[in-house]
Design an enzyme around this catalytic site. Structure first.
Site, short mmCIF file in Angstrom:
data_model
loop_
_atom_site.label_atom_id
_atom_site.label_comp_id
_atom_site.label_asym_id
_atom_site.label_seq_id
_atom_site.Cartn_x
_atom_site.Cartn_y
_atom_site.Cartn_z
N PRO A 2 0.83 -1.21 0.00
CG PRO A 2 -0.75 -1.57 1.66
CD PRO A 2 0.55 -2.08 1.14
CD GLU A 3 2.04 3.79 -4.53
OE1 GLU A 3 2.32 5.00 -4.58
OE2 GLU A 3 2.09 3.04 -5.53
CE LYS A 52 5.30 2.93 0.16
NZ LYS A 52 5.98 2.01 -0.78
CG ASN A 170 6.30 0.65 -9.18
OD1 ASN A 170 7.17 1.39 -9.60
ND2 ASN A 170 5.88 -0.41 -9.87
NE ARG A 268 6.86 -3.15 -6.52
CZ ARG A 268 5.99 -2.48 -5.76
NH1 ARG A 268 6.39 -1.90 -4.63
NH2 ARG A 268 4.73 -2.41 -6.11
#
Length: 280
Positions: A2-3, A52, A170, A268
């Site tokens: 999760p961002e 985060k 990302n 990523r």
């Protein structure tokens, strides 16, 4: 993973459900029994996020520190049954590391990368090692700029470094660089100050929209629509998920028609348009 907008939305949900109430804490899974016992019976004062990381402050200088990692979930639900009255028993589903409970709400934490009871000094130490968070009050974009402007690492790598900017993952990385036509492989020290400031200001606009909509919005027509809804005092409606470049490998760029490229960077998949984001 999760961002940052997801963690801030979660902190808001926990705050609305539990802040100012005495909370029962338990570990149905059994892996957090000692920590749950330290929180049980205390008043939860406030839940906040930085990047985060999620923090919940309890009376008595006890803080819950959570990092969801790749698979963690923290679900907050009303205890009301079909008749609108709180249910006396809320069944446990799955491997619940921590359960928070009051008269009206239940919060179940599953699969976090980190779950710990920490001191105020330990919370301050986490804050100190993180970069500015565009969703927090009074962040310092100049701190991020100092770290970017001195670095030989690519701007795409720097944006994923939580010590540079907290909360960017990302999706925001790829979409932000496209929105500002920045070559993702350009070293941080070659980024112009005005370019960085425009990118930062964009994050300050985009990330709150992510909280309001419950998903990341980066295509300009979606952003404009969401801002218009907020201006009218309306709830932001989440459109169908759609991005400029993220997860669009081989598809035509929405601006120039070139094929969207991808390459693994910092573990990523990076997505970008080689024509729109050509180094200048």
């Amino acid at each position: 993973m999760p961002e940052g907008h997801t963690l801030h939305a979660l902190a808001g949900s926990i705050d609305r459900a539990f802040a100012g109430t005495t909370v029962s804490a338990s570990s149905p899974q059994g892996r957090f029994e000692d920590g749950a016992a330290l929180l049980d019976g205390r008043v939860l004062r406030e839940a906040t996020a930085w990047g985060k990381h999620l923090f919940a402050e309890f009376d008595g200088d006890a803080w819950l520190h959570v990092h969801l990692g790749l698979i963690g979930k923290f679900a907050v639900h009303s205890r009301a049954g079909h008749d609108g009255m709180p249910s006396a028993h809320v069944p446990v589903q799955g491997q619940v590391r921590l359960r928070l409970l009051n008269d009206a709400w239940v919060g179940d934490l599953r699969g976090p990368n980190l779950c710990a009871v920490v001191t105020p000094d330990e919370v301050a130490a986490v804050h100190a090692r993180l970069g500015p968070d565009p969703l927090r009050p009074d962040p310092d974009p100049d701190l991020a700029w100092r770290r970017i402007s001195r670095s030989t690492r690519s701007i795409a790598e720097l944006l994923m470094d939580q010590a540079v900017v907290a909360g960017v993952g990302n999706v925001y990385r790829c979409e932000l660089l496209f929105r500002h036509r920045v070559d993702p492989f350009r070293p941080g020290r070659e980024i112009r100050p005005a370019t960085w400031r425009a990118m930062w200001d964009d994050l300050v606009t985009l990330m709150p929209l992510g909280v309001a909509a419950g998903q990341i919005l980066t295509r300009q027509e979606q952003v404009d629509a969401a801002l218009a809804q907020l201006a009218r005092g309306e709830r932001v409606t989440a459109p169908e998920r759609s991005y400029n470049v993220y997860k669009r490998t081989g598809e035509p760029c929405r601006v120039c028609g070139s094929r969207v490229r991808t390459q693994v960077l910092v573990g990523r998949n990076l997505f970008w348009c080689g024509r729109c984001q050509r180094r200048r």
